[in-house]
Design a protein around this motif. Structure first.
Motif, PDB file in Angstrom:
ATOM      1  N   ILE A  33       0.831  -1.202   0.000  1.00 45.49           N
ATOM      2  CA  ILE A  33       0.000   0.000   0.000  1.00 45.49           C
ATOM      3  C   ILE A  33       0.866   1.253   0.000  1.00 45.49           C
ATOM      4  CG2 ILE A  33      -1.533   1.375   1.475  1.00 45.49           C
ATOM      5  CD1 ILE A  33      -2.944  -1.255   2.191  1.00 45.49           C
ATOM      6  N   ILE A  34       1.919   1.247   0.813  1.00 48.42           N
ATOM      7  CA  ILE A  34       2.823   2.405   0.834  1.00 48.42           C
ATOM      8  C   ILE A  34       3.475   2.600  -0.532  1.00 48.42           C
ATOM      9  CG2 ILE A  34       4.974   3.296   1.792  1.00 48.42           C
ATOM     10  CD1 ILE A  34       4.207   1.965   4.437  1.00 48.42           C
ATOM     11  N   ALA A  35       3.949   1.497  -1.123  1.00 46.29           N
ATOM     12  CA  ALA A  35       4.628   1.595  -2.415  1.00 46.29           C
ATOM     13  C   ALA A  35       3.696   2.130  -3.490  1.00 46.29           C
ATOM     14  CB  ALA A  35       5.165   0.221  -2.827  1.00 46.29           C
ATOM     15  N   PHE A  36       2.469   1.625  -3.540  1.00 45.92           N
ATOM     16  CA  PHE A  36       1.532   2.049  -4.585  1.00 45.92           C
ATOM     17  C   PHE A  36       1.033   3.463  -4.337  1.00 45.92           C
ATOM     18  CE2 PHE A  36       0.310  -2.638  -5.517  1.00 45.92           C
ATOM     19  CZ  PHE A  36       1.486  -2.780  -6.225  1.00 45.92           C
ATOM     20  N   ALA A  37       0.789   3.808  -3.072  1.00 48.02           N
ATOM     21  CA  ALA A  37       0.334   5.166  -2.768  1.00 48.02           C
ATOM     22  C   ALA A  37       1.413   6.184  -3.122  1.00 48.02           C
ATOM     23  CB  ALA A  37      -0.037   5.272  -1.286  1.00 48.02           C
ATOM     24  N   VAL A  38       2.660   5.868  -2.797  1.00 49.34           N
ATOM     25  CA  VAL A  38       3.766   6.768  -3.120  1.00 49.34           C
ATOM     26  C   VAL A  38       3.931   6.911  -4.631  1.00 49.34           C
ATOM     27  CG1 VAL A  38       6.273   7.010  -3.024  1.00 49.34           C
ATOM     28  CG2 VAL A  38       5.007   6.413  -0.965  1.00 49.34           C
ATOM     29  N   SER A  39       3.832   5.793  -5.354  1.00 51.17           N
ATOM     30  CA  SER A  39       3.987   5.876  -6.812  1.00 51.17           C
ATOM     31  C   SER A  39       2.884   6.720  -7.430  1.00 51.17           C
ATOM     32  CB  SER A  39       3.990   4.471  -7.417  1.00 51.17           C
ATOM     33  OG  SER A  39       2.704   3.877  -7.363  1.00 51.17           O
ATOM     34  N   GLY A  40       1.656   6.583  -6.919  1.00 49.94           N
ATOM     35  CA  GLY A  40       0.566   7.413  -7.431  1.00 49.94           C
ATOM     36  C   GLY A  40       0.788   8.877  -7.162  1.00 49.94           C
ATOM     37  N   ALA A  41       1.271   9.200  -5.963  1.00 48.87           N
ATOM     38  CA  ALA A  41       1.532  10.598  -5.619  1.00 48.87           C
ATOM     39  C   ALA A  41       2.656  11.168  -6.471  1.00 48.87           C
ATOM     40  CB  ALA A  41       1.878  10.699  -4.136  1.00 48.87           C
ATOM     41  N   ILE A  42       3.685  10.362  -6.723  1.00 52.76           N
ATOM     42  CA  ILE A  42       4.811  10.834  -7.530  1.00 52.76           C
ATOM     43  C   ILE A  42       4.351  11.132  -8.959  1.00 52.76           C
ATOM     44  CG2 ILE A  42       6.981  10.116  -8.596  1.00 52.76           C
ATOM     45  CD1 ILE A  42       7.619   8.628  -6.003  1.00 52.76           C
ATOM     46  N   VAL A  43       3.560  10.240  -9.539  1.00 51.29           N
ATOM     47  CA  VAL A  43       3.051  10.466 -10.898  1.00 51.29           C
ATOM     48  C   VAL A  43       2.206  11.731 -10.936  1.00 51.29           C
ATOM     49  CG1 VAL A  43       1.491   9.589 -12.669  1.00 51.29           C
ATOM     50  CG2 VAL A  43       3.160   8.059 -11.612  1.00 51.29           C
ATOM     51  N   ALA A  44       1.361  11.938  -9.921  1.00 50.32           N
ATOM     52  CA  ALA A  44       0.519  13.134  -9.877  1.00 50.32           C
ATOM     53  C   ALA A  44       1.365  14.401  -9.814  1.00 50.32           C
ATOM     54  CB  ALA A  44      -0.422  13.060  -8.669  1.00 50.32           C
ATOM     55  N   MET A  45       2.446  14.368  -9.047  1.00 51.96           N
ATOM     56  CA  MET A  45       3.308  15.540  -8.942  1.00 51.96           C
ATOM     57  C   MET A  45       4.103  15.763 -10.218  1.00 51.96           C
ATOM     58  SD  MET A  45       4.507  15.036  -4.959  1.00 51.96           S
ATOM     59  CE  MET A  45       5.541  16.488  -4.915  1.00 51.96           C
ATOM     60  N   GLU A  46       4.466  14.674 -10.888  1.00 60.00           N
ATOM     61  CA  GLU A  46       5.139  14.814 -12.175  1.00 60.00           C
ATOM     62  C   GLU A  46       4.220  15.481 -13.201  1.00 60.00           C
ATOM     63  OE1 GLU A  46       8.185  10.954 -12.007  1.00 60.00           O
ATOM     64  OE2 GLU A  46       6.307  10.841 -13.126  1.00 60.00           O
ATOM     65  N   GLU A  47       2.919  15.194 -13.099  1.00 64.92           N
ATOM     66  CA  GLU A  47       1.945  15.800 -14.010  1.00 64.92           C
ATOM     67  C   GLU A  47       1.460  17.161 -13.510  1.00 64.92           C
ATOM     68  OE1 GLU A  47       1.117  14.620 -16.944  1.00 64.92           O
ATOM     69  OE2 GLU A  47       2.429  12.872 -16.693  1.00 64.92           O
ATOM     70  N   GLU A  48       2.043  17.625 -12.394  1.00 68.24           N
ATOM     71  CA  GLU A  48       1.728  18.938 -11.816  1.00 68.24           C
ATOM     72  C   GLU A  48       0.273  19.045 -11.380  1.00 68.24           C
ATOM     73  OE1 GLU A  48       3.019  21.933 -14.552  1.00 68.24           O
ATOM     74  OE2 GLU A  48       5.139  21.442 -14.308  1.00 68.24           O
ATOM     75  N   TYR A  49      -0.256  17.965 -10.791  1.00 70.44           N
ATOM     76  CA  TYR A  49      -1.602  18.010 -10.223  1.00 70.44           C
ATOM     77  C   TYR A  49      -1.562  18.799  -8.918  1.00 70.44           C
ATOM     78  CZ  TYR A  49      -3.248  14.346 -13.430  1.00 70.44           C
ATOM     79  OH  TYR A  49      -3.613  13.631 -14.544  1.00 70.44           O
ATOM     80  N   ASP A  50      -2.730  19.346  -8.532  1.00 73.97           N
ATOM     81  CA  ASP A  50      -2.791  20.050  -7.254  1.00 73.97           C
ATOM     82  C   ASP A  50      -2.863  19.036  -6.115  1.00 73.97           C
ATOM     83  OD1 ASP A  50      -5.401  19.085  -7.158  1.00 73.97           O
ATOM     84  OD2 ASP A  50      -6.305  20.981  -7.765  1.00 73.97           O
ATOM     85  N   ILE A  51      -2.958  19.525  -4.885  1.00 73.37           N
ATOM     86  CA  ILE A  51      -2.885  18.646  -3.727  1.00 73.37           C
ATOM     87  C   ILE A  51      -4.018  17.617  -3.716  1.00 73.37           C
ATOM     88  CG2 ILE A  51      -4.148  20.296  -2.285  1.00 73.37           C
ATOM     89  CD1 ILE A  51      -2.448  19.292   0.092  1.00 73.37           C
TER      90      ILE A  51
END
Length: 202
Positions: free
Chosen positions: A11-29
């Motif tokens: 869960i930690i690994a997948f949640a972190v990967s999702g957050a990283i992809v979102a930040m790479e795409e410049e999504y908001d919080i």
């Protein structure tokens, strides 16, 4: 307890990967949190729909949701600190999550008496469904369908569980270690499935 620990790692690994992809795409919080949660739990939700488990069962995993939210928060607040270590340990954590989730998805389907095909599908969706949803929401081609061998290892785990070849705790842990090793090898040695590109000439 051991399976719960492996689930936490996944869960930690997948949640972190999702957050990283979102930040790479410049999504908001909000987008960062949504993508992180969807990546961590999306595969399980699809699996539940497939094998007939109420999707509401996911909401009973309160502690797991809190862990996922905390993981996303840390990524959002301290991206440089985390990413420095993530590049080193991220793929191992992801492999652990893939193996643990795939086996759990297969066990869910077996427990409900579903046929082998459903067991394999449940393993694949639980292990890689969240990553597929993550990439689609981020407007990317799903990496699990084009990068190193990924979903195949989840399918293999589902097949072995469905055939009853890992019928006890020791067998399941051995299968888990094999799947983790296979995923790591496919990443390190860039193992890929055969592919063929086709373009229609205008």
């Amino acid at each position: 307890m051991a399976w719960e620990l492996l689930s936490v790692i996944g869960i930690i690994a997948f949640a972190v990967s999702g957050a990283i992809v979102a930040m790479e795409e410049e999504y908001d919080i909000l987008g960062v949190y949504i993508l992180g949660i969807v990546t961590a739990f999306g595969g399980g939700a699809i699996r539940n729909l497939l094998i007939g488990v109420p999707v509401s069962a996911l909401w009973e995993q309160g502690a797991f949701f809190q862990i996922a939210l905390a993981s996303v928060t840390i990524v959002f607040l301290f991206p440089k600190l985390l990413l420095r270590h993530w590049k080193k340990w991220g793929n191992l954590s992801d492999a652990i999550g893939l193996a643990a989730f795939a086996i759990q998805g297969a066990l869910y389907a077996v427990k409900m008496g579903h046929p082998l095909s459903a067991v394999v599908a449940a393993a694949v969706l639980t292990g890689s469904g969240g990553g597929i949803i993550r990439d689609l929401l981020a407007g990317r081609k799903p990496l699990v369908l084009k990068a190193e061998i990924y979903a195949v290892w989840a399918a293999l785990g589902g097949l072995i569980v469905g055939l009853g070849w890992a019928g006890n705790a020791i067998g399941l842990y051995v299968l888990f270690l094999v799947l983790v090793a296979c995923r790591i090898c496919s990443y390190v040695f860039s193992w890929r499935l055969p592919n063929r590109s086709y373009h229609i000439d205008q």
